[in-house]
Design an enzyme around this catalytic site. Structure first.
Site, PDB file in Angstrom:
ATOM      1  N   GLU A  47      44.023  36.540  38.871  1.00 16.33           N
ATOM      2  CA  GLU A  47      45.225  37.182  38.355  1.00 16.33           C
ATOM      3  C   GLU A  47      46.346  36.802  39.321  1.00 16.33           C
ATOM      4  O   GLU A  47      46.179  36.941  40.529  1.00 16.33           O
ATOM      5  CB  GLU A  47      45.064  38.705  38.335  1.00 16.33           C
ATOM      6  CG  GLU A  47      46.277  39.393  37.742  1.00 16.33           C
ATOM      7  CD  GLU A  47      46.238  40.918  37.848  1.00 16.33           C
ATOM      8  OE1 GLU A  47      45.411  41.452  38.605  1.00 16.33           O
ATOM      9  OE2 GLU A  47      47.059  41.565  37.169  1.00 16.33           O
ATOM     10  N   ARG A 271      29.877  39.911  45.445  1.00 15.53           N
ATOM     11  CA  ARG A 271      31.084  39.466  46.129  1.00 15.53           C
ATOM     12  C   ARG A 271      30.824  39.311  47.619  1.00 15.53           C
ATOM     13  O   ARG A 271      29.893  39.867  48.169  1.00 15.53           O
ATOM     14  CB  ARG A 271      32.213  40.456  45.884  1.00 15.53           C
ATOM     15  CG  ARG A 271      31.960  41.821  46.530  1.00 15.53           C
ATOM     16  CD  ARG A 271      33.221  42.639  46.783  1.00 15.53           C
ATOM     17  NE  ARG A 271      34.430  42.019  46.341  1.00 15.53           N
ATOM     18  CZ  ARG A 271      35.186  42.496  45.351  1.00 15.53           C
ATOM     19  NH1 ARG A 271      34.811  43.573  44.703  1.00 15.53           N
ATOM     20  NH2 ARG A 271      36.312  41.915  45.047  1.00 15.53           N
ATOM     21  N   LYS A 281      42.686  43.339  47.947  1.00 15.61           N
ATOM     22  CA  LYS A 281      44.065  42.886  47.806  1.00 15.61           C
ATOM     23  C   LYS A 281      45.037  43.984  48.204  1.00 15.61           C
ATOM     24  O   LYS A 281      46.072  43.721  48.809  1.00 15.61           O
ATOM     25  CB  LYS A 281      44.341  42.510  46.337  1.00 15.61           C
ATOM     26  CG  LYS A 281      43.959  41.103  45.951  1.00 15.61           C
ATOM     27  CD  LYS A 281      44.500  40.805  44.554  1.00 15.61           C
ATOM     28  CE  LYS A 281      43.933  39.516  43.998  1.00 15.61           C
ATOM     29  NZ  LYS A 281      44.360  39.288  42.613  1.00 15.61           N
TER      30      LYS A 281
END
Length: 578
Positions: A47, A271, A281
């Site tokens: 994104e 992850r 983030k």
RNA sequence: UGUCCAUUGGUGUAAUGGUAGCACAUCUGACUCUGGAUCAGCCAGUCGAGGUUCGAGUCCUCGAUGGACAACCA
């Protein structure tokens, strides 16, 4: 990329590796073997709302790496379905970072390219009685969704007619309604044990300008409605994402099945987590916004641009990703593995230079005053092709303050009064006396040298235990050196006690700036350069002998060189001395 | 208290019913004009209980532990 010919060695190594596939490779090979697909197509779907970090590096290596390994391709697709968070700035940086990592995408796409198609498919679902416009407020939707243990309640608008839904949805698109007043929902099962199936929202009203579609749309699709269909449109064979999307997979499949479109499949891996670092983030953004670091590319940041500025090479990051493996169990990787991967590569490619970080002056009393001689130093003992260079030597030098002690403790091999050491590539010297200032700090070390040991070897065959680096005082150039250490002091920065946050776990000594460091003259030309293969600007990297790996910082100017420490060398003396 | 996922040395990751291996880290030693690199070696593991089987890390059952999910984020 080198196209080294396959030797028997590499092919037998490949054969030995053949059995050790990760679970994704097994899935791919099976599909290839049973003819499910002829070739594979993966996608990397960031994104554009932030900079890429080491977690993305893992995803990039998996998605691009798998495609490369099996002769397939990878699309870059920006998942830009939320205009209020996304920006073109990030679109640029993401492409740079992927290129820097050494990968090339087959096609570049945007979820926003598919908004028209997605809208048409929504109409199809409405017509099939599988989607409806809900007028409930955000709060109502939330409470009526139930909880993980309590079933939800049907919306009072759930049984609207197809005609009414079609009309309302068209008017949503036409901009007749305010943000938040209505949503389009899939009609599935409000009591489903998987919360994802409790009539998930497909579209929300957002009167916001999109970085690509401008003001064309005021309704935007949600992730679950956009992602799988985008994969399907591109004929993605393997849609590889992280574990938290596992619970979304049934919904991913449901939309594709109801729409009867190309069946892309989703697979999930764990992850990446690395100790002593944070990866979210949100937290990285906070570090930047609140100036705990200098920016997204602060060399202490786990962002790809941060790694780049720190002096990491793409090769080292790829090797790291290879080593950490791919599996479905949660993991926390040792920071030391990252550093190992960096050292491994830099040891092979970084040229050596001599630099004194914390200088103390040395005078060789029996060396002729005013004399300068050039001594030959090896640029890289790991690579003879890097050749040699000439280093100026004179009567007055700088050495590392650490490399001298008046009285040598046991196992201290460096310079001490009466203890002969080698000045690298130069001469054997023996310290005789010191000068001190009023506070007792050593200001100058007087020593004598043995002219017969020029180049660093004694003709009589005698040995010295220690070799230290040095820089000629007359020829030294000065620079600023930024000594970086890990950003966080604790292994799991996210684990903060009551009333504290991850910010309380910051390492107060993660940056130490050294001015007036003394460098050998060859370093004067150190600079940033543009990698011809990727077009990305990278810093020139060096090993400062006995100190660590360092790279030029982009803050360097004509008269003021700045270096960043990428990582230290392994230091066994540090262990002995404590 | 629901659904799903996971569990192999300190940390990761292999072993696909048949000798539990590899890497990093740690520690030893050798070598060395970087106390670097390199080389050799040590230490150390199948979450638990049952079951199937000649044989189980692997299959089955139950349990334990960890994680994900209740944004009009992705």
């Amino acid at each position: 990329m080198s196209d080294t010919p396959h030797t028997e060695n590499t092919s037998s190594a490949a054969a030995a590796n053949e059995k050790q596939l990760n679970f994704l490779e097994e899935i791919i090979e099976q599909g290839l073997n049973d003819g499910t697909y002829q070739s594979i197509l993966t996608r990397f779907p960031p994104e554009p709302n932030g900079y890429l970090h080491s977690g993305h590096a893992k995803s990039i290596c998996i998605n691009f790496g798998l495609a490369k390994k099996y002769g397939g391709k990878t699309n870059l697709r920006f998942d830009d379905t939320n205009p209020v968070k996304e920006d073109t700035e990030y679109v640029e940086s993401i492409q740079d970072d992927i290129r820097w990592m050494g990968f090339q995408w087959a096609g570049i796409h945007y979820a926003s390219d598919y908004f028209d198609q997605l809208y048409e498919w929504a109409v199809v679902l409405i017509k099939k009685g599988l989607a409806y416009v809900d007028d409930q407020s955000l709060e109502e939707i939330r409470t009526n969704r139930g909880t993980v243990t309590v079933p939800g309640k049907n919306s009072p608008y759930r049984d609207r007619s197809v005609e009414e839904n079609l009309d309302l949805f068209a008017r949503m698109k036409a901009g007749e309604f305010e943000d938040g007043s209505r949503v389009l929902r899939a009609k599935i099962d409000m009591a489903h044990p998987n919360m994802m199936f409790r009539d998930p929202i497909m579209y929300r009203i957002l009167h916001a300008e999109h970085h690509r579609t401008g003001n064309k749309w005021c309704i935007y699709p949600m992730y679950d409605y956009a992602h799988g269909q985008s994969d399907s449109i591109e004929n993605i064979t393997h849609s590889i994402c992280t574990l938290e999307f596992d619970i979304h997979r049934p919904l991913y499949d449901w939309f594709i099945e109801q729409l009867d479109i190309y069946p892309s499949h989703q697979y999930e891996f764990a992850r990446l987590n690395i100790n002593y670092t944070v990866m979210s983030k949100r937290k990285l953004l906070q570090l930047v916004k609140e100036h705990y670091v200098s920016g997204w590319d602060d060399p202490r940041m786990p962002t790809l641009c941060g790694f780049r500025r720190r002096g990491y090479t793409p090769e080292s990051i790829r090797a790291f990703c290879e080593r950490i493996g791919v599996a479905k169990r949660d993991n926390i990787i040792d920071y030391s593995l990252l550093e190992f991967s960096l050292r491994e590569h830099l040891n092979k490619v970084a040229q050596r230079r001599m630099v004194v970080l914390d200088p103390v002056k040395v005078v060789i009393d029996n060396y002729p005053e005013g004399k300068t001689e050039m001594l030959t130093a090896v640029n890289n003992p790991e690579n003879a092709d890097d050749g040699t260079r000439e280093v100026p030597f004179g009567r007055e030098l700088f050495i590392e303050r650490d490399d001298f002690m008046e009285v040598a403790p046991k196992k201290y091999f460096r310079m001490a009064i009466g203890q002969e050491v080698r000045l690298r590539y130069a001469y054997f010297v023996t310290a005789q006396s010191v000068e001190k200032d009023a506070d007792g700090n050593i200001t100058c070390i007087h020593c004598t040298y043995d002219p017969a040991t020029r180049g660093g070897d004694a003709p009589d065959g005698r040995k010295v235990k220690g070799t230290i680096h040095w820089v000629s005082a007359q020829h030294a150039i000065e620079a600023e050196v930024r000594m970086f250490d890990r950003l966080f002091a604790t292994e799991a920065p996210d684990d903060a006690p009551e009333g504290k946050t991850f910010l309380d776990n910051l390492n107060p000594n993660s940056l130490q700036v050294l001015q007036h460091c003394k460098l050998e003259p060859a370093l004067a030309s150190a600079s940033m350069y543009t990698n011809p293969e990727t077009g990305i600007t990278e810093p020139e990297r060096f090993q400062f002998e006995r100190l660590g790996y360092f790279c030029v910082d982009r803050d360097s100017t004509e008269g003021h060189l700045v270096f960043n420490r990428s990582c230290t060398l392994k230091d066994s003396w540090a262990k002995i001395s404590k």
